[in-house]
Motif scaffolding. Structure first.
Motif, PDB file in Angstrom:
ATOM      1  N   THR A 125     -62.655  -2.047 -32.555  1.00 42.91           N
ATOM      2  CA  THR A 125     -63.981  -1.647 -33.048  1.00 42.91           C
ATOM      3  C   THR A 125     -65.018  -1.966 -31.978  1.00 42.91           C
ATOM      4  N   ALA A 126     -66.098  -1.169 -31.972  1.00 40.06           N
ATOM      5  CA  ALA A 126     -67.101  -1.339 -30.918  1.00 40.06           C
ATOM      6  C   ALA A 126     -68.507  -1.193 -31.466  1.00 40.06           C
ATOM      7  N   VAL A 127     -69.429  -1.928 -30.819  1.00 42.18           N
ATOM      8  CA  VAL A 127     -70.864  -1.736 -31.041  1.00 42.18           C
ATOM      9  C   VAL A 127     -71.464  -1.316 -29.708  1.00 42.18           C
ATOM     10  N   LEU A 128     -72.312  -0.305 -29.739  1.00 46.72           N
ATOM     11  CA  LEU A 128     -72.983   0.169 -28.521  1.00 46.72           C
ATOM     12  C   LEU A 128     -74.445  -0.236 -28.590  1.00 46.72           C
ATOM     13  N   VAL A 129     -74.925  -0.873 -27.513  1.00 46.13           N
ATOM     14  CA  VAL A 129     -76.323  -1.320 -27.487  1.00 46.13           C
ATOM     15  C   VAL A 129     -77.049  -0.636 -26.341  1.00 46.13           C
ATOM     16  N   LEU A 149     -70.597  -7.404 -38.030  1.00 43.17           N
ATOM     17  CA  LEU A 149     -69.476  -6.465 -37.841  1.00 43.17           C
ATOM     18  C   LEU A 149     -68.297  -7.059 -37.073  1.00 43.17           C
ATOM     19  N   LYS A 150     -68.551  -8.125 -36.311  1.00 41.74           N
ATOM     20  CA  LYS A 150     -67.506  -8.780 -35.508  1.00 41.74           C
ATOM     21  C   LYS A 150     -66.655  -7.767 -34.721  1.00 41.74           C
ATOM     22  N   PRO A 151     -67.288  -6.959 -33.893  1.00 42.94           N
ATOM     23  CA  PRO A 151     -66.533  -5.942 -33.144  1.00 42.94           C
ATOM     24  C   PRO A 151     -65.682  -6.589 -32.041  1.00 42.94           C
ATOM     25  N   ASP A 152     -64.641  -5.870 -31.646  1.00 40.19           N
ATOM     26  CA  ASP A 152     -63.823  -6.337 -30.504  1.00 40.19           C
ATOM     27  C   ASP A 152     -64.555  -6.080 -29.195  1.00 40.19           C
ATOM     28  N   LEU A 153     -65.329  -4.993 -29.150  1.00 40.90           N
ATOM     29  CA  LEU A 153     -65.934  -4.546 -27.893  1.00 40.90           C
ATOM     30  C   LEU A 153     -67.436  -4.357 -28.060  1.00 40.90           C
TER      31      LEU A 153
END
Ligand SMILES: NC(=O)c1ccc[n+]([C@@H]2O[C@H](COP(=O)([O-])OP(=O)(O)OC[C@H]3O[C@@H](n4cnc5c(N)ncnc54)[C@H](O)[C@@H]3O)[C@@H](O)[C@H]2O)c1
Length: 339
Positions: free
Chosen positions: A3-7, A67-71
């Motif tokens: 899972t990823a979050v984009l900032v 969300l505790k994303p991996d990436l």
């Protein structure tokens, strides 16, 4: 599936979001869970444009907590980068940042330490390494003997608007990092010093440093010259620049696009020695550009291996940028001590 979050949902994020959707290996391996931007409207607009059903917010730490994303994919402006990367690492995410890796060498060192302490991967988008042209050249280098010199021209009249208009050392820090990293990858040895000049020519629409010239020394007597401008109207080179790569037995020319030609000496007589065209084989099939870097990073996370553009290596390209800035500022050559 990671899972990823984009900032950082500005101009660059369109390319990332398209790659995550359109490249099958990325679509299969990464689930985007959230978009963060200082401006909530920008994050929401980007989600809507790409038809994404994801969380949106302005507080990176809060979203990571939730969300505790991996990436974490970091596409913020360079001045905000260090804080964003450290926040992401502190929340246990592997981080892939846009270039430049940091706003100073001290910041870059700090990020490498933070990634090591967090035991997380930290890599930087250097998409030029994922172009068929540069791959073809790299594998063909032995055909021109021993590498002695690389000459690179970059001339583009680019009217971005936005943060670059006021940015100091804008060409060296925001653009030449690509060229320096590509040259360092081709030369494949450490830079030892540089003499550089930076100007902001008459008519420039930037506040600082839109043009620069630099002469680098590398170990083993290899030299690299760079002539660049972001305010040169009239005859743009490719974004990947225009290259002349010289070895003891021949030369490769690359127009930065599809055009690669090479010749090597084929005889010992005559004022001009006879030359033979060299066939440069095609690059193996690959996922190109940004998507290629993201996929390399994903594979490294999955296998806990080393991404090609990891921060620990990329700092050597950033060091070339800051050494050039130092030389341009002092007016004297700058030695580059080993990192
Ligand atoms: N690799 C490439 O070929 C390439 C090409 C263009 C840009 N870039 C890089 O991508 C990065 C972004 O460039 P851009 O053109 O998208 O810039 P931009 O100004 O269009 O977008 C940056 C976004 O980041 C947001 N932002 C800034 N600080 C933030 C923070 N602390 N937290 C959350 N959001 C924040 C801004 O609100 C803005 O929406 C830069 O580092 C740039 O050098 C790379």
């Amino acid at each position: 599936m990671q899972t990823a979050v984009l900032v950082g949902c500005g101009a660059m994020s369109d390319g990332w979001l398209s790659a995550l959707r359109d490249v099958p290996e990325l679509a299969a391996g990464i689930r985007l869970a959230g978009l963060v931007d200082l401006d909530l409207g920008t994050a929401k607009a980007r989600a809507a444009k790409h038809n994404l059903d994801v969380a949106t917010g302005t507080d990176l730490a809060a979203m990571l907590q939730d969300l505790k994303p991996d990436l974490v994919f970091d596409l913020v402006i360079p001045a905000a980068r260090a804080q964003v990367v450290k926040t992401a690492l502190a929340h246990g995410a592997h981080v892939l940042s846009e270039k430049p890796m940091a706003n100073s060498l001290d910041e870059a060192r700090d990020l490498i330490t933070a990634a090591a302490q967090a035991n997380r991967l930290h890599a930087v988008i250097q998409n030029r390494r994922f172009l068929p042209g540069i791959r073809r050249i790299k594998q063909a280098l032995p055909l021109i003997g021993e590498l002695t010199a690389v000459h690179v021209d970059f001339f583009i009249g680019a009217h971005f608007g936005g943060f670059r208009d006021q940015m100091e050392h804008v060409l060296l820090l925001d653009m030449a990092i690509h060229t320096f990293d590509a040259a360092r990858w081709i030369i494949d040895r450490p830079a030892t010093g540089v003499y550089a000049r930076e100007t902001n020519p008459k008519g420039s629409w930037y506040a600082h440093g839109a043009s620069a010239d630099a002469l680098f020394d590398f170990e083993g007597g290899v030299t690299m010259t760079y002539r660049g401008s972001w305010c040169a109207e009239g005859a743009n080179t490719a974004w990947e620049a225009s290259w002349r790569i010289i070895g003891t037995e021949g030369t490769i020319l690359w127009d930065g696009n599809e055009g690669i030609t090479a010749h090597r000496v084929n005889g010992t007589e005559g004022f001009f020695r006879p030359l033979t065209p060299v066939d440069i084989p095609p690059a193996p099939p690959m996922v190109e550009g940004h998507a290629g870097v993201i996929l390399d990073f994903l594979r490294a996370v999955e296998t806990r291996s080393k991404p090609l553009t990891e921060g620990r290596d990329n700092i050597r390209s950033l060091a070339m940028v800051f050494a050039a800035i130092d030389s341009a500022t002092t007016g004297a050559p700058t030695d580059m001590r080993p990192l």
